[in-house]
Scaffold this motif. Structure first.
Motif, PDB file in Angstrom:
ATOM      1  N   ASN A   1       0.838  -1.205   0.000  1.00 42.28           N
ATOM      2  CA  ASN A   1       0.000   0.000   0.000  1.00 42.28           C
ATOM      3  C   ASN A   1       0.872   1.254   0.000  1.00 42.28           C
ATOM      4  OD1 ASN A   1      -1.626   2.251   1.005  1.00 42.28           O
ATOM      5  ND2 ASN A   1      -3.213   0.721   1.397  1.00 42.28           N
ATOM      6  N   GLU A   2       0.853   1.935  -1.128  1.00 44.18           N
ATOM      7  CA  GLU A   2       1.708   3.115  -1.310  1.00 44.18           C
ATOM      8  C   GLU A   2       1.377   4.229  -0.315  1.00 44.18           C
ATOM      9  OE1 GLU A   2       4.889   4.949  -2.528  1.00 44.18           O
ATOM     10  OE2 GLU A   2       4.322   3.033  -3.424  1.00 44.18           O
ATOM     11  N   ARG A   3       0.086   4.483  -0.062  1.00 46.94           N
ATOM     12  CA  ARG A   3      -0.304   5.548   0.876  1.00 46.94           C
ATOM     13  C   ARG A   3       0.136   5.215   2.300  1.00 46.94           C
ATOM     14  NH1 ARG A   3      -5.419   5.672  -2.281  1.00 46.94           N
ATOM     15  NH2 ARG A   3      -6.200   4.297  -0.688  1.00 46.94           N
ATOM     16  N   PHE A   4       0.033   3.947   2.678  1.00 46.27           N
ATOM     17  CA  PHE A   4       0.495   3.499   3.994  1.00 46.27           C
ATOM     18  C   PHE A   4       1.988   3.788   4.142  1.00 46.27           C
ATOM     19  CE2 PHE A   4       2.352   0.162   6.667  1.00 46.27           C
ATOM     20  CZ  PHE A   4       1.544   0.185   7.792  1.00 46.27           C
ATOM     21  N   ARG A   5       2.766   3.401   3.110  1.00 51.66           N
ATOM     22  CA  ARG A   5       4.224   3.639   3.136  1.00 51.66           C
ATOM     23  C   ARG A   5       4.551   5.121   3.207  1.00 51.66           C
ATOM     24  NH1 ARG A   5       4.603  -0.654  -0.583  1.00 51.66           N
ATOM     25  NH2 ARG A   5       4.779   0.785  -2.306  1.00 51.66           N
ATOM     26  N   GLU A   6       3.798   5.953   2.472  1.00 54.16           N
ATOM     27  CA  GLU A   6       4.034   7.400   2.486  1.00 54.16           C
ATOM     28  C   GLU A   6       3.895   7.977   3.895  1.00 54.16           C
ATOM     29  OE1 GLU A   6       5.007   9.927   0.352  1.00 54.16           O
ATOM     30  OE2 GLU A   6       5.677   8.195  -0.810  1.00 54.16           O
ATOM     31  N   LYS A   7       2.869   7.515   4.631  1.00 54.22           N
ATOM     32  CA  LYS A   7       2.636   8.007   5.999  1.00 54.22           C
ATOM     33  C   LYS A   7       3.793   7.643   6.930  1.00 54.22           C
ATOM     34  CE  LYS A   7      -1.840   9.371   5.833  1.00 54.22           C
ATOM     35  NZ  LYS A   7      -2.159  10.754   5.880  1.00 54.22           N
ATOM     36  N   LEU A   8       4.494   6.557   6.603  1.00 49.45           N
ATOM     37  CA  LEU A   8       5.588   6.087   7.464  1.00 49.45           C
ATOM     38  C   LEU A   8       6.970   6.441   6.916  1.00 49.45           C
ATOM     39  CD1 LEU A   8       4.132   2.594   8.388  1.00 49.45           C
ATOM     40  CD2 LEU A   8       4.390   4.559   9.903  1.00 49.45           C
ATOM     41  N   LYS A   9       7.008   7.194   5.846  1.00 48.39           N
ATOM     42  CA  LYS A   9       8.298   7.572   5.234  1.00 48.39           C
ATOM     43  C   LYS A   9       9.156   8.315   6.257  1.00 48.39           C
ATOM     44  CE  LYS A   9       9.853   8.523   0.673  1.00 48.39           C
ATOM     45  NZ  LYS A   9      10.085   7.111   0.449  1.00 48.39           N
ATOM     46  N   GLY A  10      10.400   7.878   6.410  1.00 48.01           N
ATOM     47  CA  GLY A  10      11.337   8.528   7.321  1.00 48.01           C
ATOM     48  C   GLY A  10      11.161   8.136   8.782  1.00 48.01           C
ATOM     49  N   GLN A  11      10.166   7.335   9.101  1.00 46.18           N
ATOM     50  CA  GLN A  11       9.943   6.903  10.485  1.00 46.18           C
ATOM     51  C   GLN A  11      10.806   5.680  10.797  1.00 46.18           C
ATOM     52  OE1 GLN A  11       8.042   8.337  12.835  1.00 46.18           O
ATOM     53  NE2 GLN A  11       7.273   9.920  11.471  1.00 46.18           N
ATOM     54  N   ASP A  12      11.289   5.598  12.016  1.00 47.53           N
ATOM     55  CA  ASP A  12      12.037   4.424  12.477  1.00 47.53           C
ATOM     56  C   ASP A  12      11.818   4.300  13.984  1.00 47.53           C
ATOM     57  OD1 ASP A  12      13.703   2.277  12.905  1.00 47.53           O
ATOM     58  OD2 ASP A  12      15.555   3.345  12.413  1.00 47.53           O
ATOM     59  N   PHE A  13      10.875   3.439  14.364  1.00 45.56           N
ATOM     60  CA  PHE A  13      10.589   3.262  15.787  1.00 45.56           C
ATOM     61  C   PHE A  13       9.953   1.898  16.031  1.00 45.56           C
ATOM     62  CE2 PHE A  13       6.686   5.020  14.070  1.00 45.56           C
ATOM     63  CZ  PHE A  13       5.664   4.388  14.767  1.00 45.56           C
ATOM     64  N   VAL A  14       9.998   1.477  17.279  1.00 47.85           N
ATOM     65  CA  VAL A  14       9.377   0.220  17.692  1.00 47.85           C
ATOM     66  C   VAL A  14       8.220   0.537  18.635  1.00 47.85           C
ATOM     67  CG1 VAL A  14       9.709  -1.954  18.940  1.00 47.85           C
ATOM     68  CG2 VAL A  14      11.510  -1.094  17.414  1.00 47.85           C
ATOM     69  N   MET A  15       7.082  -0.092  18.367  1.00 43.31           N
ATOM     70  CA  MET A  15       5.897   0.053  19.208  1.00 43.31           C
ATOM     71  C   MET A  15       5.583  -1.301  19.823  1.00 43.31           C
ATOM     72  SD  MET A  15       2.235   1.591  18.117  1.00 43.31           S
ATOM     73  CE  MET A  15       0.952   1.797  19.317  1.00 43.31           C
ATOM     74  N   GLN A  16       5.408  -1.312  21.143  1.00 41.78           N
ATOM     75  CA  GLN A  16       5.138  -2.543  21.892  1.00 41.78           C
ATOM     76  C   GLN A  16       3.675  -2.596  22.317  1.00 41.78           C
ATOM     77  OE1 GLN A  16       7.797  -4.955  23.543  1.00 41.78           O
ATOM     78  NE2 GLN A  16       5.864  -6.011  23.255  1.00 41.78           N
ATOM     79  N   PHE A  17       3.008  -3.711  22.073  1.00 42.52           N
ATOM     80  CA  PHE A  17       1.677  -3.989  22.612  1.00 42.52           C
ATOM     81  C   PHE A  17       1.857  -5.090  23.644  1.00 42.52           C
ATOM     82  CE2 PHE A  17       0.630  -2.055  18.638  1.00 42.52           C
ATOM     83  CZ  PHE A  17      -0.663  -1.567  18.736  1.00 42.52           C
ATOM     84  N   ARG A  18       1.159  -4.985  24.797  1.00 43.68           N
ATOM     85  CA  ARG A  18       1.332  -5.996  25.845  1.00 43.68           C
ATOM     86  C   ARG A  18       0.197  -5.942  26.854  1.00 43.68           C
ATOM     87  NH1 ARG A  18       5.922  -4.566  30.022  1.00 43.68           N
ATOM     88  NH2 ARG A  18       4.527  -5.786  31.282  1.00 43.68           N
ATOM     89  N   THR A  19       0.105  -7.003  27.651  1.00 38.22           N
ATOM     90  CA  THR A  19      -0.776  -6.981  28.813  1.00 38.22           C
ATOM     91  C   THR A  19       0.061  -6.462  29.979  1.00 38.22           C
ATOM     92  OG1 THR A  19      -0.213  -9.283  29.282  1.00 38.22           O
ATOM     93  CG2 THR A  19      -2.254  -8.896  28.051  1.00 38.22           C
ATOM     94  N   PHE A  20      -0.618  -5.988  31.034  1.00 40.59           N
ATOM     95  CA  PHE A  20       0.107  -5.460  32.199  1.00 40.59           C
ATOM     96  C   PHE A  20       1.122  -6.472  32.720  1.00 40.59           C
ATOM     97  CE2 PHE A  20      -3.229  -2.199  33.962  1.00 40.59           C
ATOM     98  CZ  PHE A  20      -3.062  -1.428  32.836  1.00 40.59           C
TER      99      PHE A  20
END
Length: 137
Positions: free
Chosen positions: A30-49
């Motif tokens: 998805n080109e639009r998805f990639r455009e929104k993330l262009k230049g981003q570099d990060f890790v996002m964690q999902f978890r239970t408490f």
């Protein structure tokens, strides 16, 4: 934890695994998805408490790499009371983003780290539901 709680944690792990597949697919197709993330570099964690269910996602210049379990030093962490609460909240948040705020007020959802990165994720989250194919006129 009881059997029902264990079941919900397993279900939450499956939901996170499927989320990873979808994010990776979007990053590849998805080109639009990639455009929104262009230049981003990060890790996002999902978890239970209690960290009985956890998965992270590395967003890197339009691509997404799912990572199993807990990771060191994620940019942003989204923690949920338990697997059942996580599933219910994530499903409801697609229709009503105030659900997440309510969870935070009730201290059943905790967000730690870089809120700007969370906002980046929220911008691309709209691409998560499969898009209906447009029929030719």
């Amino acid at each position: 934890p009881g059997r029902v709680a264990m079941f919900h944690n397993i279900l939450f792990r499956v939901v996170l695994w499927m989320l990873g597949l979808r994010l990776r697919w979007l990053g590849n197709h998805n080109e639009r998805f990639r455009e929104k993330l262009k230049g981003q570099d990060f890790v996002m964690q999902f978890r239970t408490f209690d960290a009985s269910a956890a998965r992270a996602f590395h967003f890197n210049d339009g691509r997404v790499q799912p990572l199993p379990g807990l990771v060191d030093k994620p940019a942003v962490v989204l923690s949920f009371l338990d697997g059942k609460y996580a599933i219910n909240t994530l499903m409801a948040a697609g229709k009503d983003q105030s659900v997440m705020m309510k969870g935070m007020q009730e201290q059943k959802v905790k967000i730690e780290g870089d809120f700007a990165k969370l906002m980046v994720f929220m911008q691309v989250a709209k691409y998560l539901p499969p898009q209906k194919k447009k029929k030719p006129a």
